[in-house]
Design a protein around this motif. Structure first.
Motif, PDB file in Angstrom:
ATOM      1  N   ARG A  69      41.219  22.793  51.697  1.00 15.59           N
ATOM      2  CA  ARG A  69      42.214  22.228  52.613  1.00 15.59           C
ATOM      3  C   ARG A  69      43.319  21.479  51.870  1.00 15.59           C
ATOM      4  NH1 ARG A  69      41.359  24.768  57.496  1.00 15.59           N
ATOM      5  NH2 ARG A  69      39.132  24.839  57.953  1.00 15.59           N
ATOM      6  N   TYR A  70      43.691  21.995  50.689  1.00 13.15           N
ATOM      7  CA  TYR A  70      44.790  21.387  49.945  1.00 13.15           C
ATOM      8  C   TYR A  70      46.118  21.846  50.543  1.00 13.15           C
ATOM      9  CZ  TYR A  70      41.828  19.818  46.027  1.00 13.15           C
ATOM     10  OH  TYR A  70      40.898  19.184  45.248  1.00 13.15           O
ATOM     11  N   THR A  71      47.092  20.954  50.497  1.00 13.50           N
ATOM     12  CA  THR A  71      48.451  21.323  50.914  1.00 13.50           C
ATOM     13  C   THR A  71      49.363  21.512  49.715  1.00 13.50           C
ATOM     14  OG1 THR A  71      49.012  18.983  51.185  1.00 13.50           O
ATOM     15  CG2 THR A  71      48.252  20.176  53.146  1.00 13.50           C
ATOM     16  N   SER A  72      48.969  20.967  48.577  1.00 14.08           N
ATOM     17  CA  SER A  72      49.715  21.141  47.323  1.00 14.08           C
ATOM     18  C   SER A  72      48.703  21.420  46.225  1.00 14.08           C
ATOM     19  CB  SER A  72      50.513  19.869  47.013  1.00 14.08           C
ATOM     20  OG  SER A  72      51.203  20.006  45.786  1.00 14.08           O
ATOM     21  N   TYR A  73      48.855  22.564  45.557  1.00 12.92           N
ATOM     22  CA  TYR A  73      47.800  22.962  44.623  1.00 12.92           C
ATOM     23  C   TYR A  73      48.305  23.927  43.533  1.00 12.92           C
ATOM     24  CZ  TYR A  73      47.970  26.774  48.023  1.00 12.92           C
ATOM     25  OH  TYR A  73      48.400  27.765  48.858  1.00 12.92           O
ATOM     26  N   GLU A  74      49.596  23.926  43.275  1.00 10.69           N
ATOM     27  CA  GLU A  74      50.146  24.910  42.331  1.00 10.69           C
ATOM     28  C   GLU A  74      49.512  24.806  40.953  1.00 10.69           C
ATOM     29  OE1 GLU A  74      54.443  26.379  40.434  1.00 10.69           O
ATOM     30  OE2 GLU A  74      54.386  24.824  41.982  1.00 10.69           O
ATOM     31  N   SER A  75      49.367  23.594  40.451  1.00  8.95           N
ATOM     32  CA  SER A  75      48.788  23.398  39.116  1.00  8.95           C
ATOM     33  C   SER A  75      47.327  23.844  39.093  1.00  8.95           C
ATOM     34  CB  SER A  75      48.894  21.928  38.715  1.00  8.95           C
ATOM     35  OG  SER A  75      48.246  21.709  37.478  1.00  8.95           O
ATOM     36  N   GLU A  76      46.571  23.470  40.108  1.00  5.83           N
ATOM     37  CA  GLU A  76      45.162  23.847  40.181  1.00  5.83           C
ATOM     38  C   GLU A  76      44.993  25.359  40.324  1.00  5.83           C
ATOM     39  OE1 GLU A  76      46.623  21.521  41.933  1.00  5.83           O
ATOM     40  OE2 GLU A  76      45.456  19.662  41.967  1.00  5.83           O
ATOM     41  N   LEU A  77      45.855  25.972  41.109  1.00  2.93           N
ATOM     42  CA  LEU A  77      45.811  27.430  41.291  1.00  2.93           C
ATOM     43  C   LEU A  77      46.061  28.150  39.973  1.00  2.93           C
ATOM     44  CD1 LEU A  77      45.744  30.034  42.990  1.00  2.93           C
ATOM     45  CD2 LEU A  77      48.175  29.645  43.496  1.00  2.93           C
ATOM     46  N   ASN A  78      47.082  27.728  39.254  1.00  2.00           N
ATOM     47  CA  ASN A  78      47.399  28.372  37.980  1.00  2.00           C
ATOM     48  C   ASN A  78      46.266  28.203  36.978  1.00  2.00           C
ATOM     49  OD1 ASN A  78      49.907  29.278  38.837  1.00  2.00           O
ATOM     50  ND2 ASN A  78      50.973  27.425  38.149  1.00  2.00           N
TER      51      ASN A  78
END
Length: 220
Positions: A69-78
């Motif tokens: 349920r993250y709304t911001s996760y670009e760094s974690e996704l990469n």
């Protein structure tokens, strides 16, 4: 009885069909996100197995948006994508290749293509390294394009000649094939689709075999 020599084009999935790589990728999904806890990591694995053939990008997006349920996760996704890719690269370099693939190619006059949920660049590098690329003269295609988009795009082009056969190991593969009225072979030896027996029980037009090598014509 299906005769593979009747087809001008054969579209293959990769994982679980050409390569014994499903378990490699399942483990890699888990390890890529284990830092977020066993429970969330197992939920990603369950989603992955239930959606065989779907792009990793969609699966990791689901992990962060629907599981965490993250709304911001670009760094974690990469970071997760990078960890996943590293582990998969090592595993795919060593996993088994389905037997008699070259003999099957020699037995047909069909043109071959790969349509996979795996990363396209990784697949092309892997197939070249394992001397498989020359078997698939119509191309080796994968994510980030969706499999259904790949098949639709290539069918609309002028390179694929009918009749066309799709060889896969997941429900999604069958859905893609059916959406284009393609004949379908389900390969079960390395599949992680546990309910395949029930799913195909009322689908008389589907040919089921253990391995790709079972498609070899007996009179050759």
């Amino acid at each position: 009885m299906l005769d593979i020599r009747d087809y001008s084009t054969i579209i293959f999935d990769c994982d679980g069909v050409i390569l014994d790589s499903n378990k490699v990728k399942t483990k890699a999904f888990y390890n890529a996100v284990i830092d977020f806890g066993h429970g969330p990591a197992q939920k990603l694995v369950d989603f992955h197995v239930a959606n065989g053939g779907v792009s990793r990008y969609i699966k990791f997006e689901y992990f962060f948006t629907d599981i965490l349920r993250y709304t911001s996760y670009e760094s974690e996704l990469n970071s997760a994508l990078h960890r996943y890719a590293q582990e998969v690269q090592l595993g795919l370099a060593q996993c088994a290749i389905t037997p008699d693939l070259l003999n099957l190619k020699k037995q047909t006059s069909s043109s071959w293509m790969i349509a996979s949920g795996g990363d396209q660049n990784e697949l092309r590098e892997l197939f070249k390294a394992r001397d498989l690329d020359k078997l698939f003269e119509l191309g080796i295609f994968g994510s980030p394009d969706k499999k259904e988009d790949i098949v639709k795009r290539e069918l609309l082009g002028d390179t694929i000649k009918g009749p066309v056969l799709f060889v896969g190991d997941s429900r999604y593969d069958h859905v893609v094939a059916s959406s284009h009225q393609l004949d379908f072979v389900f390969v079960n030896a390395w599949s992680e689709f546990s309910d395949w027996n029930d799913y195909f029980s009322d689908k008389d037009n589907v040919h089921i075999c253990e391995r790709v090598s079972d498609l070899l014509a007996s009179d050759k």
